[in-house]
Design an enzyme around this catalytic site. Sequence first.
Site, PDB file in Angstrom:
ATOM      1  N   HIS A 156     -19.476  10.352  35.498  1.00  0.00           N
ATOM      2  CA  HIS A 156     -19.387  10.071  36.949  1.00  0.00           C
ATOM      3  C   HIS A 156     -18.289   9.052  37.254  1.00  0.00           C
ATOM      4  CE1 HIS A 156     -23.462  11.944  37.350  1.00  0.00           C
ATOM      5  NE2 HIS A 156     -23.641  11.341  36.174  1.00  0.00           N
ATOM      6  N   SER A 277      10.177   4.921  43.883  1.00  0.00           N
ATOM      7  CA  SER A 277       9.974   5.259  45.289  1.00  0.00           C
ATOM      8  C   SER A 277      11.274   4.947  46.035  1.00  0.00           C
ATOM      9  CB  SER A 277       8.829   4.423  45.855  1.00  0.00           C
ATOM     10  OG  SER A 277       8.962   4.286  47.249  1.00  0.00           O
ATOM     11  N   LYS A 283       7.757   0.207  42.933  1.00  0.00           N
ATOM     12  CA  LYS A 283       6.919   1.310  42.456  1.00  0.00           C
ATOM     13  C   LYS A 283       7.455   2.035  41.232  1.00  0.00           C
ATOM     14  CE  LYS A 283       4.230   3.558  44.543  1.00  0.00           C
ATOM     15  NZ  LYS A 283       3.068   4.055  45.195  1.00  0.00           N
ATOM     16  N   GLU A 290       1.326  14.053  37.998  1.00  0.00           N
ATOM     17  CA  GLU A 290       0.965  14.554  39.330  1.00  0.00           C
ATOM     18  C   GLU A 290       1.460  15.986  39.526  1.00  0.00           C
ATOM     19  OE1 GLU A 290       0.872  10.998  42.500  1.00  0.00           O
ATOM     20  OE2 GLU A 290       2.718  11.096  41.343  1.00  0.00           O
TER      21      GLU A 290
END
Length: 462
Positions: A156, A277, A283, A290
């Site tokens: 979980h 970024s 970043k 992804e």
Amino acid sequence: MSKLWSGRFSKGATKLLDEFNASLSFDKKLYHEDIKGSIAHATMLGAQGILEKSEVLKITEGLKQIETEIESGAFVFDISDEDIHMAIETRLIAIVGDVGKKLHTARSRNDQVALDFRMFVLGSNLEIIDKLKVLIETLIDIAKENTNTLMPGMTHLQHAQPINFGFHMLAYANMFKRDILRFEDSYKRNNILPLGCAALAGTPHHIDREKTAKLLGFDAVSANCLDTVSDRDFALEILFNIATTMMHVSRFSEELILWSSYEFKFITLSDEYSTGSSIMPQKKNPDVPELLRGKTGRVNGNLISLLTVLKGLPLAYNKDMQEDKEGVFDSVETIFISLEILNEAIKTMSINQNNMMQACATGHLSATDLADYLVAHCNIPFREAHFITGHAVSYAETLGKDISTLTIEELKKVDERIEEDAVKFLDLRHSMNARNSQGGTSEASTKEQIKELEAWVKSFGA
Ligand code: ARG
């Protein structure tokens, strides 16, 4: 030039029809399979006395020349040829003259496309297997270095029990092993020759399909021609197998993304495989995992598309089936690059063992061990032991501690029957190593799993 099939037509095709009908723009990818299949077909026709030996020679040489032309970029693709099969045949006739017109004896584009596409899919199965093997080897290398690297095992997405990072890597290695077995299984099931079925019903020519099968490396000849020219199960299988593998890749990617966040910081992806970024200078983004996660969308789509195309088609060949290729090409290309980049990304990532260890200090990961201790050493039934341990957890929380750091005095406050030796059982590394059952997370068991998997990869396909 008029089309190879234009005998019964009095008007030529419109440009619009050519554009709509043609598959050449994408099925030219099958040129190698088409030429290989045609050479085998011509050779068989020669052996059967259907073609003269000299004719076979001319055809074979012409086809080889075409292959060189295509590979060098000299070949002129003309959309009015419709597909790669007719583009090659048209060119063959231009090179070798009338003898080229004999190549299509005892053959139809229906069995020809079934052959070419099947050979492409079979070859792709093998290439994917090779890439999966490389990935498993990398996972094994990482596992070997990390059999004693504690990390919180989760259910979980909540801290559950301590495991080691190597064990976690092996979980993925085992998924990829199942994937290999699936691709291999499909390969074996589908390594069957479709050629010689002609349009749908076989041919009156005295052909030898066994010979063609042997020449092309097929294990057997297909049993029923009507089925064979209608069958695209091999394509569906590779699409399903790719979708399943990419689902595994996606789950792994999701973890890599989580682990590289500030909240986890279990791993750091190397700069080579991270991106920045355009607005936020600080970043470093995990674009690779992804994108890998995102690509499952298209491979799932490709599977559903082909299932939908085939559903409800009457036997045998229907032009709908020309829609079978692009999705397969796309899924195959997608998995090729995905497996390669995933392999590179994990090979170059750094593993922040200290952060993993620190994460183990919260979440009462060894709580189950206290319950197990109460059962084994104090003869308390598990349900009751579970309850007592629950108390220990809430007591630890009131002290602002993790259960693994409770002293014997504190434990005794929870239950008198707890003895000195319980402290040892609450130790996180002890907890990990206690799970020594077959397939468990203990260091010994993890090493055993590594050994077995390593032996399997080495022997596979050897
Ligand atoms: N381009 C076609 C395909 O990809 C080849 C088979 C065409 N056969 C036919 N009878 N029209 O499916």
